[in-house]
Design a protein around this motif. Structure first.
Motif, PDB file in Angstrom:
ATOM      1  N   GLY A 210      37.555  47.490   2.431  1.00 15.71           N
ATOM      2  CA  GLY A 210      38.576  46.442   2.417  1.00 15.71           C
ATOM      3  C   GLY A 210      38.437  45.464   1.264  1.00 15.71           C
ATOM      4  O   GLY A 210      39.068  44.400   1.263  1.00 15.71           O
ATOM      5  N   VAL A 211      37.624  45.835   0.259  1.00 15.58           N
ATOM      6  CA  VAL A 211      37.405  44.957  -0.896  1.00 15.58           C
ATOM      7  C   VAL A 211      38.729  44.668  -1.621  1.00 15.58           C
ATOM      8  O   VAL A 211      38.884  43.614  -2.241  1.00 15.58           O
ATOM      9  CB  VAL A 211      36.369  45.609  -1.856  1.00 15.58           C
ATOM     10  CG1 VAL A 211      36.272  44.880  -3.177  1.00 15.58           C
ATOM     11  CG2 VAL A 211      35.000  45.671  -1.177  1.00 15.58           C
TER      12      VAL A 211
ATOM     13  N   ILE B 204      50.096  32.257  -1.963  1.00 15.84           N
ATOM     14  CA  ILE B 204      50.510  33.411  -2.782  1.00 15.84           C
ATOM     15  C   ILE B 204      49.941  34.704  -2.194  1.00 15.84           C
ATOM     16  O   ILE B 204      50.644  35.698  -2.038  1.00 15.84           O
ATOM     17  CB  ILE B 204      50.047  33.224  -4.249  1.00 15.84           C
ATOM     18  CG1 ILE B 204      50.796  32.035  -4.879  1.00 15.84           C
ATOM     19  CG2 ILE B 204      50.259  34.506  -5.056  1.00 15.84           C
ATOM     20  CD1 ILE B 204      50.243  31.588  -6.213  1.00 15.84           C
ATOM     21  N   TRP B 205      48.632  34.673  -1.874  1.00 17.71           N
ATOM     22  CA  TRP B 205      47.943  35.871  -1.347  1.00 17.71           C
ATOM     23  C   TRP B 205      48.153  35.935   0.163  1.00 17.71           C
ATOM     24  O   TRP B 205      47.347  35.448   0.949  1.00 17.71           O
ATOM     25  CB  TRP B 205      46.455  35.807  -1.702  1.00 17.71           C
ATOM     26  CG  TRP B 205      45.735  37.113  -1.471  1.00 17.71           C
ATOM     27  CD1 TRP B 205      44.823  37.387  -0.491  1.00 17.71           C
ATOM     28  CD2 TRP B 205      45.842  38.319  -2.250  1.00 17.71           C
ATOM     29  NE1 TRP B 205      44.379  38.681  -0.595  1.00 17.71           N
ATOM     30  CE2 TRP B 205      44.993  39.274  -1.667  1.00 17.71           C
ATOM     31  CE3 TRP B 205      46.615  38.684  -3.381  1.00 17.71           C
ATOM     32  CZ2 TRP B 205      44.864  40.575  -2.173  1.00 17.71           C
ATOM     33  CZ3 TRP B 205      46.476  39.971  -3.876  1.00 17.71           C
ATOM     34  CH2 TRP B 205      45.611  40.892  -3.284  1.00 17.71           C
ATOM     35  N   LYS B 206      49.285  36.512   0.559  1.00 19.47           N
ATOM     36  CA  LYS B 206      49.645  36.592   1.979  1.00 19.47           C
ATOM     37  C   LYS B 206      50.479  37.850   2.189  1.00 19.47           C
ATOM     38  O   LYS B 206      50.911  38.483   1.222  1.00 19.47           O
ATOM     39  CB  LYS B 206      50.423  35.340   2.393  1.00 19.47           C
ATOM     40  CG  LYS B 206      51.708  35.140   1.602  1.00 19.47           C
ATOM     41  CD  LYS B 206      52.341  33.780   1.866  1.00 19.47           C
ATOM     42  CE  LYS B 206      53.588  33.621   1.021  1.00 19.47           C
ATOM     43  NZ  LYS B 206      54.185  32.284   1.108  1.00 19.47           N
TER      44      LYS B 206
ATOM     45  N   ALA C  65      49.612  48.971  -0.949  1.00 23.35           N
ATOM     46  CA  ALA C  65      48.907  50.245  -1.141  1.00 23.35           C
ATOM     47  C   ALA C  65      48.395  50.827   0.169  1.00 23.35           C
ATOM     48  O   ALA C  65      48.288  52.050   0.312  1.00 23.35           O
ATOM     49  CB  ALA C  65      47.742  50.053  -2.121  1.00 23.35           C
ATOM     50  N   ASN C  66      48.046  49.943   1.138  1.00 26.13           N
ATOM     51  CA  ASN C  66      47.445  50.476   2.371  1.00 26.13           C
ATOM     52  C   ASN C  66      48.017  49.849   3.652  1.00 26.13           C
ATOM     53  O   ASN C  66      47.598  50.211   4.762  1.00 26.13           O
ATOM     54  CB  ASN C  66      45.913  50.298   2.337  1.00 26.13           C
ATOM     55  CG  ASN C  66      45.502  48.838   2.135  1.00 26.13           C
ATOM     56  OD1 ASN C  66      46.236  47.919   2.508  1.00 26.13           O
ATOM     57  ND2 ASN C  66      44.333  48.628   1.555  1.00 26.13           N
ATOM     58  N   GLY C  67      48.946  48.894   3.514  1.00 25.73           N
ATOM     59  CA  GLY C  67      49.570  48.283   4.679  1.00 25.73           C
ATOM     60  C   GLY C  67      48.695  47.285   5.422  1.00 25.73           C
ATOM     61  O   GLY C  67      49.094  46.733   6.441  1.00 25.73           O
TER      62      GLY C  67
END
Lengths: 71, 297
Positions: free
Chosen positions: B223-224, B242-244, B249-251
Motif C-alpha cells: 500500500g506504499v 488534495i490527497w483524497k 490504479a487499484n481502487g
C-alpha cells in the motif's frame, strides 16, 4: 551406430592449479576477465576456486582468471 | 527549515559484488534532468517562491511536503550508487596500478573525483544544473510541469531498471517507481482541483502498471502507493484537501499520514578504500585523532 561416444573436455592449467593450492587460506587478489576480486582463498578445485569476501563465497572459473596476487 | 533523520527510506540490499557501469547508469536517476536532484530542487524553489501561500495553502503544503520526500530520494539514490560502485579496484600499492580497471568504466569521475561514490551529475558525467529548475510562479503551470517531470522521472527509472539487474539498484527503483507514482497522482489531483481537468485518465504513462516490475510489486502490495506523508510533525496537513478519494490504479482509498514513514533502513557504512586514499586515515593517525577527540570533554 558409428560407435561415437560424447566426451567432456575440461581445460586444466596444472601449474596455475598448483600455485593456487599454495595460497589456500590467504588473502589474494584475482584479476578476472571481468572484475578484480579481492578476498580470502578458501578452496581450490581443478577448474574453479572459491574466494570469500566478507564471508560471502564467490566461485570463480580458473579459465576466467588473468592473474593472481597475494596481498 | 529541515530536520534530518539518519535513516534511509528503505532497507537497501548490499551484496558483496558491484557493477560500476550500472552505477553510472543509475547516476541519471540522481543528477539527470529528470533525476531526484531535479525533483528536489524544483519543489524546493517552488515552495520558497510560492505566492499567496495562505490563500492557496493546500497547494503550497503539497509542494513543500514533497520537497522533503525528494531529499530522502536523493539520499536513497546516492547510497544505491555507493553500494553498486564496488568491485572495480583492488587494494595495492600505487605502483601496482590498483585502479587500472577503472580506465574501461563509463564514469571515470567515480574513480578520479569521488572515490567510487555518487556524483552530482548524470549518467554521462554532466553536472546537474540549476536551469533544470522550473519555478514560473504560475500555480497551474508549475503543477503541470511537476506532473510532466514526475512522468519523465518514471520513464527513466523504468529504462534504468531494464539496464541493470543489480539487486541494490532494482530495490531502489522498485520503491521509487511506486513513490513516483504517488507524486504523479498527487500533481494530477492538484491540477484537477485547480482547473477541473482530470489528468488521471491518461495514466499510467508509459502505459505499464508498476506491478510488472518484480521489485515494485512488494511495495504496491504494502500500500506504499496510496499514502502521502506530511514529512512534518505539525505542518503541511492541508494536503488532505488534495490527497483524497481513491487510487485509480487499484481502487484503494488514498491516505494522508502525518510525519515520516515508519521503519526504513540503516545508512550503509562504507568500507575504507586505501587505493583511493579514502578516508585516508590509517590506524596510527586514527589513534591520535581518537585521543584528541576525547581530550577536555
Amino acid at each position: 551406430m558409428n560407435g561415437q561416444q560424447p566426451s567432456f573436455v575440461s581445460h586444466y592449467d596444472p601449474y596455475v592449479y598448483q600455485a593456487l593450492n599454495t595460497l589456500v587460506g590467504k588473502p589474494i587478489t584475482v584479476q578476472t576477465t571481468k572484475n578484480p576480486v579481492q578476498g580470502m582463498l578458501s578452496s581450490v578445485a581443478p577448474d574453479h576456486i572459491v574466494i570469500e569476501i566478507n564471508e560471502v563465497p564467490f566461485f570463480i572459473r580458473t579459465q576466467e582468471i588473468v592473474w593472481i596476487s597475494p596481498f | 527549515m529541515f530536520k534530518r533523520v539518519n535513516k534511509l527510506l528503505i532497507d537497501l540490499p548490499a551484496p558483496e559484488y558491484g557493477d560500476a557501469n550500472a552505477a553510472a547508469a543509475v547516476q541519471e536517476l540522481l543528477g539527470g534532468k529528470f533525476g531526484e536532484m531535479s525533483t528536489l530542487n524544483n519543489y524546493m524553489y517552488q515552495s520558497f517562491n510560492f505566492r499567496q501561500k495562505h490563500k492557496l495553502k493546500p497547494f503550497y503544503d503539497l509542494v513543500a511536503s514533497i520537497t522533503a520526500e525528494e531529499f530522502g530520494h536523493v539520499e536513497l539514490v546516492s547510497n544505491t550508487i555507493n553500494l553498486v560502485s564496488k568491485g572495480t579496484s583492488f587494494t595495492a600499492e600505487p605502483d601496482l596500478t590498483p585502479l587500472h580497471n577503472a580506465k574501461d568504466m563509463r564514469n571515470t569521475y567515480s574513480f578520479i573525483a569521488t572515490a567510487q561514490t555518487s556524483l552530482a551529475g548524470d549518467s554521462m558525467g554532466n553536472a546537474w544544473r540549476g536551469d533544470y529548475v522550473f519555478s514560473s510562479g504560475n500555480l497551474v503551470l508549475d503543477l503541470l510541469h511537476n506532473f510532466f517531470l514526475e512522468i519523465g522521472a518514471r520513464t527513466h527509472k523504468m529504462r534504468v531498471y531494464e539496464m541493470t539487474d543489480h539487486p541494490t539498484a532494482r530495490e531502489m527503483i522498485g520503491y521509487l517507481l511506486v513513490r513516483g507514482g504517488v507524486h504523479i497522482l498527487a500533481y494530477a489531483k492538484a491540477i484537477e482541483i485547480a482547473t477541473g481537468t482530470d489528468l488521471t485518465k491518461m495514466l499510467p504513462i508509459p502505459n505499464m502498471d508498476n506491478r510488472v516490475f518484480d521489485h515494485a510489486r512488494k511495495y504496491e502490495d504494502q500500500g506504499v502507493g496510496n499514502v502521502l506523508f506530511t514529512w512534518s510533525d505539525n505542518d503541511y496537513k492541508d494536503i488532505n484537501q488534495i490527497w483524497k478519494g481513491t487510487n485509480p490504479a487499484n481502487g484503494q482509498p488514498l491516505i494522508v499520514k502525518e510525519g515520516i514513514p515508519e521503519g526504513g533502513g540503516e545508512i550503509p557504512n562504507l568500507n575504507d578504500l586505501p587505493e583511493e586514499f579514502a578516508p585516508g586515515i590509517d590506524r596510527d593517525l586514527y589513534e591520535q585523532i581518537a585521543k584528541r577527540l576525547k581530550e577536555n570533554m
